[in-house]
Design an enzyme around this catalytic site. Structure first.
Site, PDB file in Angstrom:
ATOM      1  CB  CYS A  61       5.211 -33.572 -97.565  1.00  0.00           C
ATOM      2  SG  CYS A  61       4.862 -33.596 -95.782  1.00  0.00           S
TER       3      CYS A  61
ATOM      4  CB  CYS B  53       2.147 -32.296 -92.621  1.00  0.00           C
ATOM      5  SG  CYS B  53       1.575 -33.442 -93.889  1.00  0.00           S
TER       6      CYS B  53
ATOM      7  CB  CYS C 129      10.850 -31.382 -84.882  1.00  0.00           C
ATOM      8  SG  CYS C 129      11.064 -31.850 -86.619  1.00  0.00           S
TER       9      CYS C 129
ATOM     10  CB  CYS D 171       0.740 -27.364 -50.021  1.00  0.00           C
ATOM     11  SG  CYS D 171      -0.124 -26.448 -48.713  1.00  0.00           S
TER      12      CYS D 171
ATOM     13  CB  CYS E  72     -28.341 -55.332 -40.850  1.00  0.00           C
ATOM     14  SG  CYS E  72     -29.488 -56.713 -40.979  1.00  0.00           S
TER      15      CYS E  72
ATOM     16  CB  CYS F 123     -31.328 -55.031 -44.823  1.00  0.00           C
ATOM     17  SG  CYS F 123     -31.023 -54.141 -43.266  1.00  0.00           S
TER      18      CYS F 123
ATOM     19  CB  CYS G 266     -28.463 -56.898 -24.770  1.00  0.00           C
ATOM     20  SG  CYS G 266     -28.688 -58.560 -25.418  1.00  0.00           S
TER      21      CYS G 266
ATOM     22  CB  CYS H 202     -31.524 -54.937 -38.386  1.00  0.00           C
ATOM     23  SG  CYS H 202     -31.640 -53.737 -39.746  1.00  0.00           S
TER      24      CYS H 202
ATOM     25  CB  CYS I 195     -18.575 -62.007 -34.397  1.00  0.00           C
ATOM     26  SG  CYS I 195     -20.120 -62.951 -34.358  1.00  0.00           S
TER      27      CYS I 195
END
Length: 532
Positions: A129, A154, A173, A253, A288, A291, A301, A306, A316
């Site tokens: 074999c 095998c 094979c 689908c 924040c 944290c 305002c 926080c 920003c």
């Protein structure tokens, strides 16, 4: 100032389970409930492809029907016919086309068939074999159609590994660079001698290949799985079908039935619904800088504080001190970023408002459908009462009208995600603003007419017709039947407008919707859910 932001989920689902409802081609409606599951499995409606439900019990029969066709044409054994069909995804027409174009020898090579004309040369009584390098008796050797032979130990190990890896349908094979498919009979015998359960799994692979490798057949996506599959009897796979378990789904689908939305629109809409909370958070909150909790501004305002007592600029997001006025923060300036941020924020808000406009109406009609389905027993109870009072009256029109209401309400709900994408950014390169506005107006006119008819039909079916005299029942029947026919026509016209006037002229993209099934309403309405 600011406050911590949190969100919740709200789930909504609805289901339906009733008998077949059919409408004849001439517009007259009829109800059929005396067919067996096998008889009702094959259906055809309008220009929709016909389809049939394949149960676990009928799967083997359906597979053998295709196998027999190939076996007779090529004069080959079942195992070879299966190898050919699995390679060509169980499409016998494509297989025959390849035969005509390239010939039988090339066809067999492409599909992985070895020498079918004669047997391989004999082996000596003892061989080495080339896999395990052991000397084994010829009785312990198996030779495949390709002529390669190895010891049974095998081969068995090779087959076991492939089956465990889920590759049992086309095991190649072991010989280097050999593309031939191993004989399923040899696989079955060798694996069964080692592990009966694994041999059964191999048999199931071969059986399931008729569904999993077949473009015209798909498993029903029901959860829990009913064990059925649906087979479409045409090449056009953009259609909606219904399993015997009641699950309706898009064959293309495998999602819940979603026409008049295309598959791409429905996929985007489903994802959009899941991301809706994220969109609201993006527009209305800021993290924040200390944290990192999300903070929602509750005043005019731009200095936000926080719960951890960190002050920061809302424009920003930068940390600042607390000394500020209405229009500035001490020792802090955003410069030109303020204008850029406000423009970006305004754009996001407009997009969110536009989405909520369509989602609110979509959700409202789903809620209405859910309530109407709950009223089914009430309607049927009134029908029974009326039958007891007036046994000579034909009142089947009530049940038919209710089924029409359910189908049309579902279509109406799904008609709202469509304009969100059709007249949004998805096709902005296909239409100028003037053309888009015109088509949007024409679509909304049809949508509103359908909406008015659906609401009218819903109101008529809420009447206490079980308390009416014969004249009142006949008058109500005339009104209901008129609205049913009108609603059916409006649904059909909406689909035709979408197909011919909206999606048809597109040149840069290709979008399709499932055909309108006006003359064959689904048996059931089941399985849709919406998360907010």
């Amino acid at each position: 100032m600011g406050e911590d932001y949190g969100s919740g989920d709200d789930d909504c689902s609805y289901g339906y389970d009733e008998e077949d409802f059919l409408v004849d081609d001439d517009g007259d409606e009829g109800c059929s409930s005396d067919r067996s599951p096998s008889e009702s499995a094959e259906r055809s409606a309008d220009n929709s492809p016909s389809y049939k439900v394949i149960t676990r019990e009928s799967l083997l029969t359906a597979q053998r029907k295709d196998l027999q066709r190939v076996m007779e044409f090529f004069s080959v054994k079942e195992k070879h016919a299966r190898t050919l069909l699995i390679h060509f995804r169980w499409d016998a027409d494509v297989l025959l086309e390849y035969l005509v174009e390239h010939g039988k020898e090339r066809l067999y090579t492409k599909a992985g068939l070895g020498n079918l004309e004669g047997s391989a040369a004999g082996c000596p009584s003892i061989i080495d074999c080339s896999i395990c390098y052991e000397e084994v008796s010829v009785d312990e050797v198996t030779t495949m159609d390709c002529g390669h032979f190895f010891c049974n130990a095998c081969w068995t190990q090779h087959f076991v590994v492939k089956i465990q890896e889920g590759q049992g349908r086309r095991i190649k094979c072991m010989a280097p660079r050999c593309e031939c498919i191993c004989d399923e009979v040899h696989i079955r015998d060798l694996v069964r001698s080692a592990d009966h359960s694994l041999a059964d799994r191999f048999e199931q692979f071969l059986l399931d290949s008729y569904i999993e490798d077949n473009k015209r057949v798909k498993w029903c996506p029901s959860v829990p799985h009913c064990g059925n599959a649906v087979q479409v009897e045409a090449d056009d796979l953009v259609c909606e079908v219904e399993c015997e378990c009641g699950m309706q789904f898009c064959f293309s689908c495998a999602a819940d039935a979603h026409s008049p939305c295309s598959c791409r629109m429905w996929e985007l809409w489903t994802k959009k619904n899941q991301d809706a909370t994220d969109s609201w958070i993006t527009v209305n909150t800021k993290p924040c800088p200390k944290c990192h909790k999300l903070v929602q501004k509750d005043g005019g305002c731009n200095l936000v504080i926080c719960t951890c007592h960190q002050a920061f600029c809302w424009l920003c997001g930068a940390a600042t001190g607390r000394d500020h006025t209405w229009d500035s923060i001490a020792n802090h300036s955003c410069g030109r970023y303020k204008e850029d941020y406000e423009k970006k924020s305004e754009t996001a808000k407009k997009e969110l408002d536009r989405y909520m406009h369509y989602y609110d109406r979509y959700k409202a009609h789903l809620d209405s459908l859910k309530l109407e389905l709950k009223q089914e027993q009430t309607v049927m109870s009134k029908v029974s009462t009326l039958e007891d009072k007036e046994s000579t009256l034909d009142i089947s029109w009530i049940q038919k009208a209710f089924f029409r209401l359910v189908q049309s309400r579902r279509i109406l709900a799904h008609s709202y995600p469509f304009p969100y994408y059709m007249f949004g950014s998805l096709f902005k390169d296909e239409m100028n603003d003037e053309e888009m506005d015109l088509k949007k107006t024409l679509f909304e006119d049809r949508q509103q007419l359908l909406e008015a008819n659906v609401e009218m039909l819903s109101k008529l079916l809420e009447e206490k017709f079980d308390e009416f005299r014969v004249a009142g029942v006949l008058d109500l029947r005339e009104k209901v039947q008129a609205v049913v026919v009108s609603t059916d026509n409006l649904c059909r016209n909406l689909y035709e407008f979408i197909e011919n006037d909206l999606l048809g002229p597109l040149t840069k993209t290709f979008e399709r919707i499932a055909p309108y099934r006006g003359s064959s309403l689904f048996n059931h309405f089941k399985g849709e859910s919406v998360e907010v």
